[in-house]
Design an enzyme around this catalytic site. Structure first.
Site, PDB file in Angstrom:
ATOM      1  N   HIS A 146       0.831  -1.218  -0.058  1.00 16.77           N
ATOM      2  CA  HIS A 146      -0.102  -0.019   0.153  1.00 16.77           C
ATOM      3  C   HIS A 146       0.777   1.336  -0.063  1.00 16.77           C
ATOM      4  O   HIS A 146       0.721   1.817  -0.908  1.00 16.77           O
ATOM      5  CB  HIS A 146      -1.141   0.037   0.935  1.00 16.77           C
ATOM      6  CG  HIS A 146      -1.828  -1.193   1.181  1.00 16.77           C
ATOM      7  ND1 HIS A 146      -2.625  -1.588   0.070  1.00 16.77           N
ATOM      8  CD2 HIS A 146      -2.125  -2.172   1.952  1.00 16.77           C
ATOM      9  CE1 HIS A 146      -3.272  -2.746   0.175  1.00 16.77           C
ATOM     10  NE2 HIS A 146      -3.183  -2.922   1.737  1.00 16.77           N
TER      11      HIS A 146
ATOM     12  N   ASP B 283      -5.168  -7.921  -3.527  1.00 14.04           N
ATOM     13  CA  ASP B 283      -5.716  -7.589  -2.178  1.00 14.04           C
ATOM     14  C   ASP B 283      -6.904  -8.044  -1.622  1.00 14.04           C
ATOM     15  O   ASP B 283      -6.933  -9.423  -1.672  1.00 14.04           O
ATOM     16  CB  ASP B 283      -5.533  -5.952  -1.698  1.00 14.04           C
ATOM     17  CG  ASP B 283      -5.512  -5.857  -0.122  1.00 14.04           C
ATOM     18  OD1 ASP B 283      -5.614  -6.838   0.426  1.00 14.04           O
ATOM     19  OD2 ASP B 283      -5.561  -4.544   0.108  1.00 14.04           O
TER      20      ASP B 283
END
Length: 455
Positions: free
Chosen positions: A269, A320
Site C-alpha cells: 500500500h 488484495d
C-alpha cells in the site's frame, strides 16, 4: 516441448516480431528466437504474465457485501474490517480451499501467471489451532495446485490488536500466534509447499507494525532468512497516527531506520507517505506493492507513483481483497489516480515508453521481485509465465507495439482479448477459459450457499 509462435513479443530488448518461444518439460522458457518449427500454439501478442503480489484469497467471498452505509456516518476502512471479522468466523478449511481455487482461477483468466498469497487465516474459530498447525497453508497450496497457478506462500505473523499490544479478539484470534508458534507454523508451511510443484516457494509476512511488536519482528526476521518479506505499511491515516503515538515515528520512517530494508522486502500500500519517505523507500530497492482497486474501495489514499518511479523505485500490483480481479484495471486505476491528483495526463509515461508499457513492465518486474520468482521476462531460463492475446478484435484492431498495451489497459476490453495463459509452462487458460473453470465455479457456488452473507 511446447512451441509458441507469436506475431509480436515484448522481450527484455523491446518489441520483436514473429518469434518462436519454446517451453521445456520443466516449465521454463528454453529458447526465444526465429520461427523454425511447427508450433503447438499461435498467439497474436505475447507478454510476460505478471505475478499478483498481494492477495487475501478468502476475502473474495465478501465481494459486494460491504458497500452499504453503516450506522456510523464516519464509515471507513475500520468498519469494513469489523464486518470482515464477523464473516470469517464461518469459514472452514474446505470453504477456504474452494474460495482460493476460484480466486486463483480468476487471476489466471485475468492474465496473472502467479500469486503471492498473504495468508493470515491460520486457526479455527476462537483461535484454536488445528491438529495440523499449518492446515490452512496446506489448503492454499492445494487450491493453487488445482488452479495451476504459480505460488509464493506468505504465512503471516499476527500477534496483537494494535500498537498498545492489546490482545486479539473476535475474528482476529484466528490469525494469532506468538513468535515461537509462528515459526513452527512457518516451517510446516515450508514443508507443504515443498511437496507441491517446483515453482512454488515460501516467504514470510509480518502483518504490520500494529500487529507485530518490534521484538517479535526482530525475532522472526532473525529466523526466517530466506525468501521475500512482505508487510502492510502506511495504508491508513489512523494507522500512521497509532504508530507515531507508540513508536515515535511514522511507519515508513521507523521501518527504514530500524531494519535493513532491501530488495527482499515488499511493502504493501504505502498510500500514506511523505515526500521524504517516498524518496527513501525508492532508494532502498524494496518493492512498493500497490493494490489500486482495493485502495480505492477502502478509501486508503493515493500512492505517490510519479515521485516513486521518478526516483527509480520498483512497484508491482496485487488484488488484495479480490473485490474485482482484473490486471488491466489495476494498472489503469494507478495511472488515473495520478492524473486526478495532479490534473495531468500520461503521468507515468517516459520519453521512450508509453504509459501502458511503463505500467505493464513495472508489474512484471516488480511482481517477480516481490514473489521471489524467476519470471517477469520472456527470456531463456525463466519460468514460462506467459500471457497470449488476440489482437484481431474491436479493442486492439491489430495495433502494434506500445499502442497495443495502451489499448489493453485503457480501451476497456483488455481482459476479453486474453486467449492463453501459461504458468510455469502449465497451459491453464485456452481460448480465454480456464481448463477447470466449470468445476471450480460449481464448488465455489456450493460453498457460498453454506455461508451466511448477511453480515
Amino acid at each position: 516441448m511446447q512451441i509458441i509462435h507469436a506475431k509480436q513479443v515484448l522481450t527484455p530488448q523491446g518489441w520483436q516480431d514473429d518469434l518462436e518461444i519454446t517451453i521445456d518439460a520443466n516449465g521454463r522458457i528454453a529458447h526465444v528466437g526465429m520461427q523454425r518449427q511447427a508450433p503447438t500454439d499461435r498467439v497474436s501478442l505475447l507478454l510476460p504474465a505478471p505475478l499478483n503480489l498481494h492477495s487475501h484469497a478468502f476475502q473474495r467471498a465478501m465481494a459486494g457485501l460491504t458497500e452499504a452505509r453503516g450506522p456510523d456516518p464516519r464509515d471507513s476502512f475500520w468498519s469494513w474490517r469489523r464486518l470482515m471479522y464477523k464473516f470469517l468466523d464461518q469459514l472452514t478449511p474446505d470453504h477456504v480451499q474452494a474460495i482460493a481455487a476460484l480466486v486463483f482461477m480468476e487471476m489466471l483468466e485475468a492474465g496473472y501467471g502467479a500469486v503471492a498469497e498473504f495468508h493470515y487465516l491460520h486457526h479455527d474459530v476462537g483461535g484454536v489451532p488445528y491438529t495440523n498447525l499449518a492446515e490452512m497453508s496446506h489448503r492454499i497450496t492445494a487450491a493453487a495446485e488445482q488452479a495451476g497457478i504459480g505460488l509464493t506462500l506468505l504465512p503471516v505473523h499476527y500477534q496483537f490488536g494494535g500498537c498498545d499490544l492489546r490482545a486479539l479478539n473476535g475474528g482476529q484470534r484466528r490469525f494469532g500466534n506468538d513468535p515461537e508458534r509462528f515459526l513452527r507454523l512457518h516451517q510446516d508451511a515450508v514443508a507443504a509447499v515443498a511437496a507441491g510443484p517446483a515453482d512454488f516457494t515460501v516467504g514470510i509476512a509480518p502483518h504490520s507494525l500494529r500487529a507485530v511488536d518490534p521484538d517479535g519482528l526482530a525475532t522472526i526476521l532473525e529466523q526466517a532468512t530466506c525468501g521475500p518479506i512482505h508487510m502492510h505499511l502506511a495504508e491508513q491515516v489512523a494507522e500512521v497516527d497509532e504508530v507515531v503515538a507508540h513508536l515515535r515515528a511514522r511507519p515508513t520512517e521507523w521501518l527504514l531506520a530500524n531494519h535493513n530494508v532491501d530488495a527482499r522486502w515488499c511493502l504493501i500500500h504505502c498510500t500514506q507517505m511523505t515526500q521524504a519517505e517516498t524518496i527513501a523507500l525508492a532508494a532502498s530497492g524494496a518493492v512498493a506493492g500497490l493494490c489500486p482497486l482495493t485502495e480505492s474501495n477502502l478509501g486508503d489514499g493515493i500512492f505517490n507513483g510519479t515521485a516513486y518511479l521518478g526516483q527509480g523505485g520498483t512497484i508491482g500490483f496485487g488484488s488484495d481483497s479480490n473485490v474485482h480481479i482484473t490486471l488491466f484495471e489495476e494498472l489503469k486505476t494507478l495511472e488515473y489516480s495520478q492524473r486526478l491528483r495532479d490534473l495531468s495526463r500520461a503521468a507515468l509515461a517516459t520519453q521512450d515508453r508509453s504509459t501502458g508499457r511503463v505500467l505493464f513492465e513495472s508489474a512484471a518486474k516488480g511482481g517477480a521481485q516481490a514473489g521471489g520468482r524467476h519470471c517477469g521476462v520472456i527470456e531463456a531460463g525463466f519460468w514460462a509465465d506467459l500471457l497470449g492475446l488476440d489482437d484481431d478484435n474491436q479493442w486492439l484492431c491489430n495495433r502494434q507495439r506500445d499502442a497495443s498495451i495502451d489499448s489493453l489497459i485503457f480501451g476497456g476490453g483488455g481482459q476479453a482479448c486474453i486467449s492463453d495463459v501459461w504458468s510455469a509452462g502449465r497451459h491453464v487458460v485456452q481460448k480465454g477459459r480456464h481448463f477447470r473453470r466449470d468445476a471450480i465455479i460449481n464448488t465455489f457456488k456450493t460453498t457460498m450457499s453454506q455461508l451466511e452473507t448477511n453480515i
